[in-house]
Enzyme design. Sequence first.
Site, PDB file in Angstrom:
ATOM      1  N   GLU A 177      41.052  42.568  -1.842  1.00  0.00           N
ATOM      2  CA  GLU A 177      41.345  42.649  -3.284  1.00  0.00           C
ATOM      3  C   GLU A 177      41.225  41.303  -3.964  1.00  0.00           C
ATOM      4  O   GLU A 177      42.217  40.563  -4.084  1.00  0.00           O
ATOM      5  CB  GLU A 177      42.768  43.202  -3.513  1.00  0.00           C
ATOM      6  CG  GLU A 177      42.921  44.666  -3.152  1.00  0.00           C
ATOM      7  CD  GLU A 177      44.288  45.228  -3.538  1.00  0.00           C
ATOM      8  OE1 GLU A 177      45.179  44.449  -3.959  1.00  0.00           O
ATOM      9  OE2 GLU A 177      44.470  46.446  -3.407  1.00  0.00           O
ATOM     10  N   GLU A 235      41.807  51.751   0.133  1.00  0.00           N
ATOM     11  CA  GLU A 235      43.271  51.644   0.118  1.00  0.00           C
ATOM     12  C   GLU A 235      43.806  52.316  -1.131  1.00  0.00           C
ATOM     13  O   GLU A 235      43.243  52.168  -2.220  1.00  0.00           O
ATOM     14  CB  GLU A 235      43.687  50.168   0.123  1.00  0.00           C
ATOM     15  CG  GLU A 235      45.198  49.974   0.201  1.00  0.00           C
ATOM     16  CD  GLU A 235      45.611  48.521  -0.010  1.00  0.00           C
ATOM     17  OE1 GLU A 235      45.156  47.649   0.754  1.00  0.00           O
ATOM     18  OE2 GLU A 235      46.375  48.274  -0.970  1.00  0.00           O
TER      19      GLU A 235
HETATM   20  C1  IDC Z   1      51.925  45.076   0.435  1.00  0.00           C
HETATM   21  C2  IDC Z   1      52.817  45.687   1.476  1.00  0.00           C
HETATM   22  C3  IDC Z   1      54.103  44.922   1.541  1.00  0.00           C
HETATM   23  C4  IDC Z   1      53.795  43.470   1.793  1.00  0.00           C
HETATM   24  C5  IDC Z   1      52.842  42.929   0.774  1.00  0.00           C
HETATM   25  C6  IDC Z   1      52.429  41.516   1.103  1.00  0.00           C
HETATM   26  O1  IDC Z   1      53.031  47.039   1.188  1.00  0.00           O
HETATM   27  O2  IDC Z   1      54.939  45.444   2.558  1.00  0.00           O
HETATM   28  O3  IDC Z   1      54.993  42.731   1.760  1.00  0.00           O
HETATM   29  O4  IDC Z   1      51.689  43.718   0.705  1.00  0.00           O
HETATM   30  O5  IDC Z   1      52.030  40.861  -0.004  1.00  0.00           O
HETATM   31  C7  IDC Z   1      47.801  46.069  -2.365  1.00  0.00           C
HETATM   32  C8  IDC Z   1      47.472  45.245  -1.192  1.00  0.00           C
HETATM   33  C9  IDC Z   1      48.429  45.482  -0.063  1.00  0.00           C
HETATM   34  C10 IDC Z   1      49.848  45.604  -0.576  1.00  0.00           C
HETATM   35  C11 IDC Z   1      49.910  46.865  -1.429  1.00  0.00           C
HETATM   36  C12 IDC Z   1      51.291  47.152  -2.004  1.00  0.00           C
HETATM   37  O6  IDC Z   1      46.141  45.435  -0.758  1.00  0.00           O
HETATM   38  O7  IDC Z   1      48.330  44.413   0.821  1.00  0.00           O
HETATM   39  O8  IDC Z   1      50.689  45.749   0.519  1.00  0.00           O
HETATM   40  N1  IDC Z   1      48.950  46.751  -2.506  1.00  0.00           N
HETATM   41  O9  IDC Z   1      51.697  46.114  -2.826  1.00  0.00           O
HETATM   42  N2  IDC Z   1      47.089  46.235  -3.453  1.00  0.00           N
HETATM   43  C13 IDC Z   1      47.762  47.001  -4.326  1.00  0.00           C
HETATM   44  C14 IDC Z   1      48.953  47.349  -3.724  1.00  0.00           C
END
Ligand code: IDC
Length: 520
Positions: free
Chosen positions: A359, A447
């Site tokens: 991302e 995702e």
């Molecule tokens: C989130 C995880 C969370 C973790 C965080 C780290 O759910 O547990 O602490 O990342 O920064 C994304 C990302 C993905 C995120 C997820 C939710 O690709 O890594 O995971 N998210 O925030 N993009 C949109 C949402």
Amino acid sequence: MDNKWKIIAVIETVLIAVVVVFAVGFLVGRGNKSGKEASAQEAQTTQTTDNDSAKQENSTEQEASKQQETETSTEKSTTKEAFEIAASNDGLKLSFELVQGWENGEDHFYNYSAVVENTGKEPVSEWAAKVPVGEDFKLDSFWNAECEVIDGYLCITPVEFNKALEPGAKIDSVGFIFSCKKEASFEGAVIGQKQETNSTGDQNDAKNQESGKTQSGGTAMTTYQGKLSVNGTNLVDQNNNIVQLRGISTHGIAWYPDYVNYDSFKTLRDEFGANVIRLAMYTGENGGYCTGGNQQELKKLVENGVKYATDLSMYVIIDWHILSDNNPNTNKDAAKAFFEEMSKKYADYDNVLYEICNEPNGGTSWADVKKYAEEIIPVIRKNDKDGIILVGTPTWSQDVDKALADPITGYDNIMYVLHFYAATHKDDLRNKMTKAIDGGLPVFISEFSICDASGNGGIDYDSAKKWLDVINQYHISYVGWNLSNKNESSAILKPSCTKTSGYTMDDLSDTGKWLVESFR
Ligand code: IDC
């Protein structure tokens, strides 16, 4: 008993006998009729056993109609249909046996068994069958298979335990009850293996080439189909059947390594119907690949994950999970070295996809991403000539419109990534996505979740349904975030579930349940 009662008893017996004779006649009549109509196509096929003389008597008649019916099958399988079967009658026999039939004056009701036999020399890993049905056909119930009426066909697909058939194996446990206005007919029924050459393929091919766009409606392959490529906006197999990957992403493998094991993936495949696993390797977070993580260990986890998926005939995405590092160019050199190594190792694998930047965000433009992609893609292509490469888009992989306006050229098998979180992202993003696809951009949802973009918060089921409808309409591959029991709504396991394989529906969080239901 005096005479009067004796006479009544005799009359009663005669009446019962007459009723029984009529009932048997009715059922046998139906059985014979369906036997004739069904035969080779439904059945080249009706199974005969030594003690089954009624069926043996029919066999000459069935032989006689075999040629004609085989032709019917072939003809049917070459038309464009919603439900795809790879090779008609290829080592497989299908017959329908009447168990019971009855009428209510208006409708005919039938209980039939579908009998499937592998008469070939090769094992069959998955079969599928379909029967043309009229508008009056109403499916009432079914068991030991999935039955669904799609675009005028009763589509029958196996459940896990009767999917695979060794040579000589026969299953007769599939059953269904239906009603219709006329007498039952199985004319035009076909059976085939899901993974073999499909005569419908050429037609789809021509159509896809011509339009270069997604064929909406119908059903895409959702089991392992071998080597994939991008045709127009579709992911397709070697016979040009559209393939939809549906699966689950790990959480960061640095923090949740235990879920990367063979049994875990097998459970996701067998119990939940996933055909792809995404291995999310964070690059910028604490313990990430470029921020102090043990690179050898992380690569070992990726390697193990790929091995388990490969052993299980599942697709696997190697995800360079940029996030807090915002711009993929930040760690471009590390990315190059990583993908050089991965693509060398997996050059000959048909099931590996490379996701080169999860991302991009923080003001990273599409020009930045494109520049990065144009450096990473040749590194991969040097080794792996045709593996699928997924390219993230700006604004946390939401700006597919930017990619459409200025796509990467000169390479095949590139798809552009869109991510959504249903409680945050609604019509705007969805419309942006469909517009991009309609404009010719191949999009892959590597995702998503159904909560908000933090990965937590409430689930928005209405929004989730809207997304899923469009995803299926366009046959877009989609991968749910995330395989862990972390106390956040996007985790598919309940926080109380400490298993790292053998998950059951009871172990799933609300998100997990929704995701698995969506696969079904
Ligand atoms: C989130 C995880 C969370 C973790 C965080 C780290 O759910 O547990 O602490 O990342 O920064 C994304 C990302 C993905 C995120 C997820 C939710 O690709 O890594 O995971 N998210 O925030 N993009 C949109 C949402």
